[in-house]
Scaffold this active site. Structure first.
Site, PDB file in Angstrom:
ATOM      1  N   SER A 107     -36.716  21.492 -37.285  1.00 50.09           N
ATOM      2  CA  SER A 107     -35.977  20.596 -38.169  1.00 50.09           C
ATOM      3  C   SER A 107     -36.920  19.722 -38.965  1.00 50.09           C
ATOM      4  O   SER A 107     -37.982  19.319 -38.497  1.00 50.09           O
ATOM      5  CB  SER A 107     -35.028  19.712 -37.351  1.00 50.09           C
ATOM      6  N   THR A 130     -35.292  67.056 -61.354  1.00 51.58           N
ATOM      7  CA  THR A 130     -35.128  65.835 -60.564  1.00 51.58           C
ATOM      8  C   THR A 130     -34.100  66.055 -59.463  1.00 51.58           C
ATOM      9  O   THR A 130     -34.221  65.531 -58.355  1.00 51.58           O
ATOM     10  CB  THR A 130     -34.680  64.667 -61.465  1.00 51.58           C
ATOM     11  N   ASN A 131     -33.105  66.900 -59.776  1.00 51.93           N
ATOM     12  CA  ASN A 131     -31.956  67.048 -58.881  1.00 51.93           C
ATOM     13  C   ASN A 131     -32.247  67.830 -57.603  1.00 51.93           C
ATOM     14  O   ASN A 131     -31.413  67.856 -56.700  1.00 51.93           O
ATOM     15  CB  ASN A 131     -30.786  67.692 -59.633  1.00 51.93           C
ATOM     16  N   THR A 160     -17.320  36.442 -19.538  1.00 52.96           N
ATOM     17  CA  THR A 160     -16.455  37.230 -20.421  1.00 52.96           C
ATOM     18  C   THR A 160     -15.641  36.252 -21.249  1.00 52.96           C
ATOM     19  O   THR A 160     -15.150  35.242 -20.736  1.00 52.96           O
ATOM     20  CB  THR A 160     -15.508  38.154 -19.632  1.00 52.96           C
ATOM     21  N   THR A 213     -34.440  60.379 -62.291  1.00 51.20           N
ATOM     22  CA  THR A 213     -35.351  61.023 -63.241  1.00 51.20           C
ATOM     23  C   THR A 213     -36.578  60.166 -63.506  1.00 51.20           C
ATOM     24  O   THR A 213     -37.703  60.677 -63.618  1.00 51.20           O
ATOM     25  CB  THR A 213     -34.618  61.318 -64.570  1.00 51.20           C
TER      26      THR A 213
END
Length: 473
Positions: free
Chosen positions: A324, A147-148, A193, A107
């Protein structure tokens, strides 16, 4: 985003009472209360302009429908329509100041839009801000709406457009991966793998696979975003259409289609459409799936570039910043790292969206603001992340071809290519002996007279190990 204020005010009132509103602002008393009540996330409506413009589309369509039904007199309707179009120019973005995280099922967002549009319309008609007797945020701008129905409709339009933009960025990233696949097509390397040596492939095949992996998501995004085009305009409060004309919905939808150039359609059951948020779950899951894939690819890029002296070091990522504060010369894979972190946020937001959707009760889901915030944030982060990954990482990747070849030739897993010729038992014995002695599989085969060198070389040619081939056993 707020502009300098003079300190002058105008008096406005609402259900709670009177309040002084800065004279320069276009929002009103209800927006002011929402700003005070919901100082929560630090992310505001103006951070998501596509949502603002979608609201303006909805309000413009409603005004045109109400004008057609003689519910708004033409001059007033025209002023509201012009105000909506002015909002979509971007000039008033800084007036949409409500926090994305809010109670009230949206709202506050809806009233922020209503008040800004009303005050712009008032100025267009030659009146002052706050003279709502001439153009009222609720009575006129919000006419035939709640609003809905306005909030979810605007959200769906905004998401549809945002996902379309996401698709464009994804296509550019896919193109970059394909380009690298072509560039690296002759770079032989070892496939892996479970983080262990497997069988040879090319670096080009690896990058083409990244492209193919992401290309699948284009169809998923396009498929699910179509669900966003079903809206509940005219449902008003709970889907019964109270306070709207029987002809309002078809007129409003027709105008919304013309304004947005999208194939918007009315939901078949307005009560169901007002309470259900399943469409947001569907689109969130698709966006999450894309994020997961991008994160996995980023993990691979970090592994392949690891080292440079003590890691895999098959590729070089562009050096974009020192890595770093204590280790001189260190450069980190910061771009894939940030994509990983974006993915983690998207995954978390997807859970938030799921919980928000589940929390709906009876004829409304009041958690739509957190669903909206999470979805819009996910799309924006992914779009920015993919652009950054493409420009600052993928396009600048180079291959360490000699390193790739060296790892292949020294790998014990070469015995896999020889398995059809020497048999599993002999190949296993060779692999074990190579591991124990440190000798190469190639040298052991020649040493033990298991195969002539010419035939061995033919079998172990890179082009013969990276695709199916007829075997002369």
């Amino acid at each position: 985003m707020s502009k300098a204020l003079s300190g002058k005010t105008r008096l406005e009132h609402d259900l709670i009472g009177d309040r002084e509103v800065p004279v320069e602002v276009y929002y009103g008393v209800q927006t002011l209360r929402a700003v005070e009540n919901f100082d929560i996330s630090g992310s505001y409506l103006y951070d998501y302009p596509e949502f603002i413009y979608a609201f303006a589309d909805v309000k413009e369509a409603a005004a045109k429908a109400n004008r057609d039904l003689d519910l708004l007199e033409p001059v007033l309707a025209g002023a509201i329509i012009s105000a909506c179009q002015a909002v979509k120019s971007g000039k008033y973005n800084d007036q949409f100041v409500v926090d994305m995280m809010q109670g009230g099922a949206g709202t506050s967002t809806n009233m922020n839009a209503n008040e800004v549009i009303a005050n712009i319309a008032l100025e267009i008609m030659g009146h002052k801000k706050g003279e709502y007797q001439y153009c009222h945020p609720n009575n006129h701008v919000n006419l035939s709406q709640s609003t809905n129905d306005a909030y979810p409709t605007a959200l769906k339009i905004a998401l549809y457009r945002s996902i379309t933009a996401l698709e464009k960025e994804l296509k550019l990233l896919i193109k970059s991966f394909k380009s690298k696949g072509k560039e690296f097509k002759k770079v032989i390397k070892m496939g892996r793998t479970q983080l262990q040596d497997a069988v040879p492939m090319t670096l080009g095949q690896e990058f083409k696979a990244f492209a193919a992996n992401l290309k699948e998501e284009i169809e998923r995004l396009q498929q699910n975003k179509k669900l966003l085009l079903e809206v509940n305009m005219g449902a008003t409060a709970i889907g019964t259409g109270i306070n709207s004309d029987p002809d309002y919905t078809p007129l409003c939808i027709e105008h919304l289609r013309d304004i947005t150039n999208l194939k918007v359609k009315a939901a078949s059951n307005m009560i169901e459409a007002t309470s259900d948020t399943g469409v947001f779950i569907m689109n969130s899951s698709t966006i999450k799936r894309l994020a997961v894939k991008l994160s996995k690819i980023s993990n691979d890029l970090r592994l392949l570039s690891s080292g440079p002296r003590t890691g895999i070091n098959e590729i070089n990522l562009p050096a974009v910043q020192p890595g770093s504060s204590i280790m001189p010369g260190k450069v980190n894979p910061v771009i894939p790292e940030v994509v990983n972190q974006i993915a983690f946020r998207v995954i978390g937001n997807d859970l938030t969206i799921t919980m928000g959707s589940e929390a709906g009760q009876l004829q409304l889901n009041v958690m739509e603001p957190v669903i909206a915030f999470s979805l819009l944030e996910n799309v924006e982060m992914l779009m920015n992340g993919m652009k950054t990954l493409r420009i600052r990482c993928i396009d600048g990747i180079t291959a360490n071809a000699e390193r790739c070849k060296e790892l292949v030739m020294n790998s014990i897993s070469l015995v896999t290519a020889l398995n059809p010729y020497l048999g599993y038992e002999v190949s296993t014995k060779l692999a074990k002996e190579a591991l124990e002695t440190g000798e190469s599989v190639y040298d052991l085969i020649l040493k033990q007279g298991l195969m002539e060198e010419e035939r061995l070389k033919d079998i172990l040619k890179p082009e013969n190990m990276i695709k199916p081939r007829k075997m002369n056993l």
